[in-house]
Design a protein around this motif. Structure first.
Motif, PDB file in Angstrom:
ATOM      1  N   GLY A 230       0.834  -1.186   0.000  1.00  7.64           N
ATOM      2  CA  GLY A 230       0.000   0.000   0.000  1.00  7.64           C
ATOM      3  C   GLY A 230       0.873   1.242   0.000  1.00  7.64           C
ATOM      4  N   ALA A 231       0.244   2.393  -0.109  1.00 11.00           N
ATOM      5  CA  ALA A 231       0.999   3.644  -0.208  1.00 11.00           C
ATOM      6  C   ALA A 231       1.882   3.855   1.017  1.00 11.00           C
ATOM      7  CB  ALA A 231       0.035   4.818  -0.383  1.00 11.00           C
TER       8      ALA A 231
ATOM      9  N   ASP B  18       3.125   1.571   3.260  1.00 18.14           N
ATOM     10  CA  ASP B  18       4.241   0.629   3.349  1.00 18.14           C
ATOM     11  C   ASP B  18       5.274   0.882   2.253  1.00 18.14           C
ATOM     12  OD1 ASP B  18       3.348  -0.672   5.617  1.00 18.14           O
ATOM     13  OD2 ASP B  18       2.177  -2.147   4.492  1.00 18.14           O
ATOM     14  N   ALA B  19       4.819   1.298   1.069  1.00 16.20           N
ATOM     15  CA  ALA B  19       5.764   1.623  -0.006  1.00 16.20           C
ATOM     16  C   ALA B  19       6.643   2.805   0.400  1.00 16.20           C
ATOM     17  CB  ALA B  19       5.010   1.939  -1.295  1.00 16.20           C
ATOM     18  N   ALA B  20       6.034   3.792   1.053  1.00 14.67           N
ATOM     19  CA  ALA B  20       6.807   4.948   1.513  1.00 14.67           C
ATOM     20  C   ALA B  20       7.791   4.540   2.608  1.00 14.67           C
ATOM     21  CB  ALA B  20       5.862   6.034   2.021  1.00 14.67           C
ATOM     22  N   VAL B  21       7.364   3.632   3.478  1.00 12.03           N
ATOM     23  CA  VAL B  21       8.249   3.149   4.546  1.00 12.03           C
ATOM     24  C   VAL B  21       9.451   2.423   3.942  1.00 12.03           C
ATOM     25  CG1 VAL B  21       8.438   1.519   6.471  1.00 12.03           C
ATOM     26  CG2 VAL B  21       6.436   3.001   6.287  1.00 12.03           C
ATOM     27  N   TRP B  22       9.213   1.602   2.931  1.00  8.17           N
ATOM     28  CA  TRP B  22      10.309   0.866   2.306  1.00  8.17           C
ATOM     29  C   TRP B  22      11.281   1.811   1.599  1.00  8.17           C
ATOM     30  CZ3 TRP B  22      13.368  -2.791   2.726  1.00  8.17           C
ATOM     31  CH2 TRP B  22      14.057  -3.379   1.658  1.00  8.17           C
ATOM     32  N   ARG B  23      10.746   2.824   0.923  1.00 11.29           N
ATOM     33  CA  ARG B  23      11.626   3.804   0.269  1.00 11.29           C
ATOM     34  C   ARG B  23      12.471   4.534   1.305  1.00 11.29           C
ATOM     35  NH1 ARG B  23       7.000   4.823  -2.855  1.00 11.29           N
ATOM     36  NH2 ARG B  23       6.508   6.663  -1.583  1.00 11.29           N
TER      37      ARG B  23
END
Length: 329
Positions: free
Chosen positions: A33-34, A36-41
Motif C-alpha cells: 500500500g501507499a 508501506d511503499a513509503a516506509v520501504w523507500r
C-alpha cells in the motif's frame, strides 16, 4: 538496496546473499500500500546514508560470516524484517531461517534489534521486532499442536522460533528492570499487548535469578491463565534462562580448575594423581565437559594451593586445608 563495494557479504556462502533479500522485497512491491511503499523507500534511504561499518576482510567470509560484512548483514536483516512483518510470506520466514544459519541466532537477534530501530525511524508507529517475534513463536507453537510429517516450512518455522527466543533472551543484562507482574490480569495484558522490550525487561529479572521468586511467579501466572501457548512460551523462556545460567556456571567452574592447574606448577597428570583421579577425567573437568562434585572441587582448590606453596608461591595454607591423603614432603 545493493551491497556496497566496501563491504564483504558473509551470507553468500549460505545461499542467502544480502542483495537477494532486498530483491525479494522489491519483487513484491506491487502488493504494498501507499504507506508501506513509503516506509520501504525511506528505509532504503536510511540504509544508503548509514556510515560504513568495518569489515573483517576475506578471512571472515571463509569463517561463514562470523564477523565479516556487518553492513551487508544488517542490510539483509532489515530487508528480511520488513518482509516478515509486511508480507508475512513463507519465503520471508525461509529467508530468516537461512540468515539464522549463516549468522547464528544470537548474532542475528542482535542485528534484528538494530534493524527494528532503523525501521522505526521510517515507521515509528509499528513495533517491528515485537510483531516478528510473536509470529515466529506463535507459528511454531501452532505447528506443534497439529503434528504432521515435517516439511521444509516446518523446519523454517522451528529455526524462526529459535530466533524469536534469541530476540527475547540475548543480552538480557542490558534490559532495564520493570515492575513485576503479580496478577493474571496483568500477565495477560503484557502477554497480549506488551512489546518485545517489555518482555525482555521481565525476562531480564528472570535471567538474573532463574530459580528465584520472580521466575516461579511468572510460571505460576502462566499456568493459571489457561492458555497452552502462553504457558509453554513462559516455561521455555524460563528453561532457556536456566540453561544459559548453568552453562555460565559450568564455564566458571572449568575456568577455576584451569587456574588451579596453572597455579599448582605441575603437569596435569601429576595433579590428577594428587587428587585421586585420572588425567583424562581431570581434562573433562578443565574443559567443562564434566562438572566435578562439590567435594572434588574443594579438593582441587586445596591441592592447588598446597602445591603452589610447596613450590615457593605466594599461597598461604589455611588451617585444615591439606587434602585427605596428601602429606608434606
Amino acid at each position: 538496496m545493493k551491497p556496497r563495494s566496501r563491504q564483504i557479504d558473509p551470507l553468500g556462502a549460505f545461499g542467502c546473499p544480502a542483495d537477494a533479500v532486498a530483491v525479494s522485497v522489491d519483487s513484491r512491491a506491487d502488493r504494498l500500500g501507499a504507506h508501506d511503499a513509503a516506509v520501504w523507500r525511506r528505509t532504503r534511504e536510511l540504509l544508503a546514508a548509514r556510515p560504513p561499518e568495518p569489515s573483517a576482510g576475506a578471512a571472515g567470509v571463509a569463517a561463514a560470516g562470523a564477523a565479516a560484512g556487518p553492513g551487508a548483514a544488517l542490510d539483509a536483516v532489515v530487508a528480511n524484517l520488513f518482509g516478515v512483518v509486511v508480507y508475512d510470506d513463507p519465503e520471508d520466514h525461509a529467508l530468516a531461517a537461512r540468515l539464522a544459519q549463516a549468522l547464528g541466532s544470537k548474532r542475528l537477534a542482535r542485528l534484528h534489534l538494530r534493524a527494528a530501530e532503523l525501521l522505526a525511524e521510517a515507521d515509528p508507529g509499528r513495533s517491528w521486532s515485537t510483531e516478528a517475534c510473536r509470529r515466529w513463536i506463535g507459528a511454531a507453537a501452532v505447528a506443534r499442536a497439529e503434528p504432521t510429517e515435517p516439511t521444509a516450512a516446518d523446519l523454517a518455522a522451528a529455526a524462526c522460533e529459535g530466533l524469536g527466543y534469541a530476540m527475547l533472551l540475548t543480552d538480557l543484562e542490558s534490559a532495564p528492570p520493570t515492575t513485576p507482574l503479580r496478577t493474571v490480569v496483568g500477565f495477560l495484558t503484557v502477554a497480549e499487548h506488551g512489546t518485545l522490550a517489555e518482555w525482555r525487561s521481565h525476562l531480564g529479572m528472570v535471567a538474573a535469578r532463574p530459580w528465584g521468586t520472580y521466575s516461579r511467579d511468572l510460571l505460576r501466572l502462566a499456568r493459571r491463565c489457561r492458555s497452552d501457548l502462553l504457558r509453554d512460551g513462559v516455561e521455555r523462556a524460563v528453561a532457556l534462562c536456566r540453561e544459559e545460567h548453568q552453562a555460565r556456571e559450568r564455564a566458571d567452574v572449568a575456568r577455576e580448575i584451569r587456574r588451579s592447574l596453572a597455579l599448582s606448577g605441575v603437569s596435569q597428570r601429576e595433579f590428577a594423581a594428587e587428587i585421586g583421579t585420572s588425567a583424562s577425567r581431570l581434562s573433562t573437568y578443565a574443559t567443562g565437559a564434566v562438572v566435578p562434585s562439590a567435594t572434588m572441587l574443594l579438593r582441587i582448590r586445596r591441592t592447588a594451593r598446597l602445591l603452589e606453596q610447596r613450590q615457593g608461591g605466594p599461597g598461604q595454607e589455611p588451617p585444615g586445608s591439606t587434602p585427605h591423603g596428601m602429606h608434606r614432603r
